[in-house]
Write a protein that holds these residues in place. Structure first.
Motif, mmCIF file in Angstrom:
data_model
loop_
_atom_site.group_PDB
_atom_site.id
_atom_site.type_symbol
_atom_site.label_atom_id
_atom_site.label_comp_id
_atom_site.label_asym_id
_atom_site.label_seq_id
_atom_site.Cartn_x
_atom_site.Cartn_y
_atom_site.Cartn_z
ATOM 1 N N GLY A 28 28.181 12.711 25.149
ATOM 2 C CA GLY A 28 27.846 11.244 25.689
ATOM 3 C C GLY A 28 26.686 10.838 24.885
ATOM 4 N N ALA A 29 25.840 9.860 25.421
ATOM 5 C CA ALA A 29 24.836 9.168 24.971
ATOM 6 C C ALA A 29 23.687 9.904 25.521
ATOM 7 C CB ALA A 29 24.727 7.688 25.269
ATOM 8 N N TYR A 30 22.562 10.129 24.691
ATOM 9 C CA TYR A 30 21.327 10.463 25.144
ATOM 10 C C TYR A 30 21.288 11.720 25.703
ATOM 11 C CZ TYR A 30 20.299 5.822 23.597
ATOM 12 O OH TYR A 30 19.961 4.555 22.943
ATOM 13 N N GLU A 32 23.095 12.344 28.699
ATOM 14 C CA GLU A 32 24.489 12.590 29.254
ATOM 15 C C GLU A 32 24.270 12.742 30.682
ATOM 16 O OE1 GLU A 32 26.141 15.878 27.240
ATOM 17 O OE2 GLU A 32 26.401 14.941 25.167
ATOM 18 N N PRO A 161 25.769 0.574 18.618
ATOM 19 C CA PRO A 161 26.175 1.946 18.927
ATOM 20 C C PRO A 161 24.989 2.853 19.796
ATOM 21 C CG PRO A 161 26.254 1.918 16.518
ATOM 22 C CD PRO A 161 25.627 0.646 17.057
ATOM 23 N N GLY A 162 25.478 3.410 21.106
ATOM 24 C CA GLY A 162 24.602 4.357 21.760
ATOM 25 C C GLY A 162 24.274 5.655 20.899
ATOM 26 N N ALA A 163 23.027 6.280 21.045
ATOM 27 C CA ALA A 163 22.649 7.217 20.187
ATOM 28 C C ALA A 163 23.366 8.616 20.910
ATOM 29 C CB ALA A 163 21.253 7.605 20.283
ATOM 30 N N ARG A 164 24.239 9.460 20.291
ATOM 31 C CA ARG A 164 25.024 10.656 20.681
ATOM 32 C C ARG A 164 24.304 11.865 19.767
ATOM 33 N NH1 ARG A 164 30.171 7.753 20.084
ATOM 34 N NH2 ARG A 164 29.712 5.801 21.215
ATOM 35 N N TYR A 165 23.426 12.208 20.406
ATOM 36 C CA TYR A 165 22.425 13.123 20.103
ATOM 37 C C TYR A 165 23.257 14.641 19.553
ATOM 38 C CZ TYR A 165 18.526 10.447 21.369
ATOM 39 O OH TYR A 165 17.657 9.500 21.337
ATOM 40 N N ARG A 278 29.124 7.107 26.856
ATOM 41 C CA ARG A 278 28.815 7.228 25.451
ATOM 42 C C ARG A 278 28.076 5.923 24.751
ATOM 43 N NH1 ARG A 278 32.765 10.713 23.223
ATOM 44 N NH2 ARG A 278 32.925 9.552 21.331
ATOM 45 N N GLN A 279 27.692 5.240 25.905
ATOM 46 C CA GLN A 279 26.840 4.004 25.233
ATOM 47 C C GLN A 279 25.209 4.143 25.990
ATOM 48 O OE1 GLN A 279 27.967 3.361 22.393
ATOM 49 N NE2 GLN A 279 27.652 1.173 22.904
ATOM 50 N N ASP A 281 22.797 5.714 28.346
ATOM 51 C CA ASP A 281 22.683 6.793 29.397
ATOM 52 C C ASP A 281 21.881 6.138 30.587
ATOM 53 O OD1 ASP A 281 23.186 8.983 30.497
ATOM 54 O OD2 ASP A 281 21.474 10.143 29.396
#
Ligand code: FNR
Length: 377
Positions: A28-30, A32, A161-165, A278-279, A281
């Motif tokens: 997910g994003a950041y 999570e 887009p969200g950041a998905r590390y 996913r967008q 967090d």
């Protein structure tokens, strides 16, 4: 590996897929946090056990947008599904049709509208992103209509887009991504042969058809990154409302005011969703967002929900809180990666069994009969 519950498919998918794909799905994003809360907040809702209610007849059928669904479940739009199983969108769509539920094709699918729609005997749903290239959007809508699509899912929670590390760590993106993906594929020969070799072409089918040239995985993030449109507002959606005469569903609503705006706009449905964490967090889980939204718009618009739904009990919980139906994202993708069409069909059977038990022991004889009364709040 023995599969006895929906949750088993996650581990089976982890074993089968190269890590860059497994983590792309699973992550997910950041940090999570929303991703975790999505799952935990459903589990935290206690069901109210009732006994001796004569539960001989039990129906899981529901009507939604002039369609009969054997279960109140829809497969959510998931990009790149053809990378998780060979021609994955076609396999998932067939499994959904065999179990009497709709499949939603993503804008950024591997298999095109024209490849998936004729493979099934019920109309598929189609998901569209708001993209800068309005020519692409119009072209996709025309093609969807020509392919018999009636229900349009319009995803609005990705203006950027969200950041998905996790993706950078796994090799989906980041330094040396291409070579890392290649090495991972070689270390997962069953996937490499079945999907990597026999499942080609691996382009974005709908985009390639429009651009007239193949758009591969490497171009995927670039193309999307350039095309997300942060300037979008309700008035930009009007031409789509005017153009599309079938049901139009706004996906990505998490706030009661936005839900009211969707009603004013004239949408037929909303999907309460944070895009599976996913967008952004830190936003509310969909389980926690739903009650206020249901209070604001229940009866004015159909309410669908996704994010964190992992089993049949969660479906009952969501409907009890005010949803009309539930979308499955990762739950079906894990099953598809692990077992293809048969895996998704089996997953839906497991969901059905779990729903039957939950309904029998809460005293709900039909989907319409599932109410807040079934919860021990
Ligand atoms: C998605 N989702 C998504 N949504 C959408 O509207 N268009 C898309 O192309 C995608 N792509 C996508 C890829 C992957 C790998 C995932 C996991 C999700 C979001 C999806 O439709 C749905 O909202 C979430 O998956 C719901 O959360 P759960 O059920 O996965 O927890």
């Amino acid at each position: 590996m023995i599969i006895s519950s929906p949750g088993d498919y996650r581990e089976a998918a982890r074993r089968k897929l190269p890590p860059f794909l497994f983590h792309y799905i699973d992550g997910g994003a950041y940090a999570e946090q929303t991703l975790r809360r999505n799952v935990e907040d459903w589990q935290a809702i206690a069901l109210r056990q009732r006994v001796l209610q004569d539960m001989t007849s039990l129906s899981l059928e529901t009507r939604l947008f002039d369609e009969t669904l054997r279960l109140p479940i829809i497969l959510a739009p998931v990009g790149l599904t053809g990378m998780y199983a060979r021609r994955g969108e076609v396999q998932a769509a067939k499994a959904a049709a065999s179990r009497g539920v709709p499949f939603t094709l993503s804008t950024v699918s591997v298999c095109s509208i024209e490849e998936v729609a004729p493979a099934i005997d019920r109309p598929m749903w189609f998901q569209l992103y708001v993209l800068r290239d309005r020519g692409f959007m119009k072209n996709a809508l025309e093609r969807a209509r020509a392919a018999g699509v009636k229900t349009l899912v319009f995803t609005v929670d990705m203006p950027t887009p969200g950041a998905r590390y996790r993706d950078a760590h796994s090799g989906m993106s980041g330094p040396h991504a291409e070579i890392r993906r290649m090495i991972q594929a070689m270390m997962h020969p069953a996937w490499a042969w079945d999907v990597g070799v026999r499942g080609t072409p691996h382009d974005l089918g709908n985009v390639s058809a429009y651009l007239g040239k193949p758009t591969g995985l490497a171009d995927y993030i670039g193309w999307l990154g350039q095309n997300f449109d942060p300037s979008i507002s309700w008035k930009d959606l009007q031409w789509i409302r005017d153009f599309w005469d079938g049901p139009m569903i706004i996906k990505g609503v998490l706030d009661a005011q936005d839900a009211r705006d969707a009603v004013s706009f004239g949408a037929d449905g909303i999907v309460v969703s944070n895009h599976g964490g996913r967008q952004l967090d830190g936003v509310l889980s969909s389980a926690r967002a739903l009650p206020a939204i249901a209070e604001a718009v229940k009866g004015d618009i159909r309410i669908l929900i996704d994010s964190g739904v992992r089993n049949g009990l969660d479906v009952v919980r969501a409907i009890a809180l005010g949803a009309d139906a539930v979308m499955l994202g990762r739950a079906f993708v894990y099953a598809l990666a692990a077992g293809g069409e048969a895996g998704v069909a089996n997953l839906l059977d497991l969901f059905e069994k779990e729903m039957r038990v939950a309904m029998t022991l809460t005293g709900a004889k039909s989907v319409a009969g599932i109410s807040q009364d079934m919860l021990a709040l």
